[in-house]
Design a protein around this motif. Structure first.
Motif, mmCIF file in Angstrom:
data_model
loop_
_atom_site.group_PDB
_atom_site.id
_atom_site.type_symbol
_atom_site.label_atom_id
_atom_site.label_comp_id
_atom_site.label_asym_id
_atom_site.label_seq_id
_atom_site.Cartn_x
_atom_site.Cartn_y
_atom_site.Cartn_z
ATOM 1 N N SER A 104 0.847 -1.184 0.000
ATOM 2 C CA SER A 104 0.000 0.000 0.000
ATOM 3 C C SER A 104 0.887 1.239 0.000
ATOM 4 O O SER A 104 2.102 1.178 0.248
ATOM 5 N N GLN A 105 0.278 2.389 -0.277
ATOM 6 C CA GLN A 105 1.031 3.634 -0.266
ATOM 7 C C GLN A 105 1.645 3.882 1.114
ATOM 8 O O GLN A 105 2.811 4.300 1.216
ATOM 9 N N GLY A 158 -0.086 9.302 -5.177
ATOM 10 C CA GLY A 158 0.635 8.085 -4.846
ATOM 11 C C GLY A 158 2.023 8.338 -4.298
ATOM 12 O O GLY A 158 2.713 7.402 -3.882
ATOM 13 N N ALA A 159 2.457 9.594 -4.272
ATOM 14 C CA ALA A 159 3.778 9.932 -3.734
ATOM 15 C C ALA A 159 3.820 9.668 -2.230
ATOM 16 O O ALA A 159 2.810 9.782 -1.535
ATOM 17 N N ILE A 160 5.002 9.328 -1.745
ATOM 18 C CA ILE A 160 5.137 8.978 -0.315
ATOM 19 C C ILE A 160 5.973 9.990 0.463
ATOM 20 O O ILE A 160 6.166 9.827 1.661
ATOM 21 N N THR A 187 -1.482 13.689 7.995
ATOM 22 C CA THR A 187 -2.231 13.001 9.051
ATOM 23 C C THR A 187 -3.697 12.845 8.662
ATOM 24 O O THR A 187 -4.304 11.791 8.865
ATOM 25 N N ASP A 188 -4.257 13.894 8.076
ATOM 26 C CA ASP A 188 -5.649 13.833 7.622
ATOM 27 C C ASP A 188 -5.838 12.759 6.557
ATOM 28 O O ASP A 188 -6.919 12.152 6.464
ATOM 29 N N GLU A 189 -4.802 12.531 5.750
ATOM 30 C CA GLU A 189 -4.854 11.509 4.701
ATOM 31 C C GLU A 189 -4.403 10.144 5.223
ATOM 32 O O GLU A 189 -4.336 9.183 4.454
ATOM 33 N N ASP A 190 -4.092 10.066 6.507
ATOM 34 C CA ASP A 190 -3.623 8.827 7.145
ATOM 35 C C ASP A 190 -2.390 8.283 6.432
ATOM 36 O O ASP A 190 -2.286 7.088 6.128
ATOM 37 N N MET A 191 -1.439 9.181 6.175
ATOM 38 C CA MET A 191 -0.252 8.832 5.416
ATOM 39 C C MET A 191 1.010 9.236 6.185
ATOM 40 O O MET A 191 1.161 10.412 6.544
ATOM 41 N N PRO A 192 1.916 8.307 6.439
ATOM 42 C CA PRO A 192 3.196 8.650 7.086
ATOM 43 C C PRO A 192 4.147 9.283 6.074
ATOM 44 O O PRO A 192 5.160 8.714 5.675
#
Length: 252
Positions: free
Chosen positions: A2-3, A107-109, A141-146
């Motif tokens: 996953s992303q 899709g960028a991390i 954080t809002d996108e639940d992405m580290p």
């Protein structure tokens, strides 16, 4: 993966003394080529992405176009992709957070995020840049992405190397402030003095990113200095274009 898994794996690749090496790419084709050679992660360079589309650097390439390019890169490769986002196409933290959210959705991390005032002069004040980094992290954080924010300082790039020692204390102060704001890495492009690089990697709590540029030549050398990440900036694109020109000359 996953992303979010890609983002966590990307962060784990930053090891002091065993650096992540990023040979910067500029489109889906270059991304696929480098990934095929076993690169565990990829990163764009803003100068290269812009030049490949006929634009100058410093956010001349429109944001919408950049997002399209990044979306295509991320859809083409399986490895994590970090984006050189320059100044984030905004000054205001609110607008900046929205731009970061849109980039995450490609899709960028992670990103490079610089403290230079793009299309202006000088650097953002530390307090202002701290607020800007915090806005990006809040959007993530809002996108639940580290989301990995590689906080770049432009204290050294383009300045006289003879003055670089004079910027050391400010660089350390900025690194500490950016870390407190939530940055995940600290980028010092333009600094090539080995002693100063070693002092920064020893003092900064974040993984330190060094740009490979003359007189720096060897990955092993920078690893010994404590780098956790090494990038090549526009060097890869410039070499590719020279090779293309030479190939054409060879058939005339």
């Amino acid at each position: 993966m996953s992303q979010a898994e890609k983002a966590r794996n990307f962060a784990a690749l930053h090891q002091k003394g065993d650096p992540l090496v990023l040979y910067n790419i500029w489109d889906a084709g270059s991304a696929k080529a480098v990934a095929a050679q076993g690169a565990p992660a990829l990163a764009t360079g803003s100068w290269s992405v812009a030049a490949a589309q006929g634009y100058g650097d410093a956010q001349e390439i429109p944001l919408e176009f950049l997002l399209q390019i990044v979306t295509r890169i991320c859809a083409t490769v399986e490895v994590p992709v970090s984006v050189d986002f320059e100044g984030g196409y905004a000054i205001d933290p609110g607008a900046l957070g929205e731009n970061a959210r849109r980039l995450i959705q490609t899709g960028a991390i992670g990103i490079n995020f610089e403290d230079r005032i793009v299309q202006g002069t000088g650097l953002h004040a530390v307090a202002d840049q701290v607020a800007r980094i915090a806005a990006i992290k809040s959007a993530a954080t809002d996108e639940d992405m580290p989301f990995f924010v590689n906080a770049r300082t432009d204290l050294f790039l383009g300045s006289d190397p003879a003055t670089h020692k004079d910027h050391l204390n400010e660089a350390l102060d900025r690194a500490a402030a950016y870390a407190e704001a939530g940055a995940d890495g600290f980028f010092i492009p333009g600094l090539t003095d080995k002693d100063l690089i070693a002092q920064i990697t020893a003092a900064v709590t974040l993984p330190v990113n060094v740009m490979m540029m003359p007189p720096l030549k060897q990955v092993a050398e920078l690893a010994q200095l404590g780098a956790a990440r090494i990038s090549y900036g526009p060097g890869a694109y410039r070499k590719a274009m020279k090779d293309l020109q030479a190939a054409y000359d060879g058939i005339k």
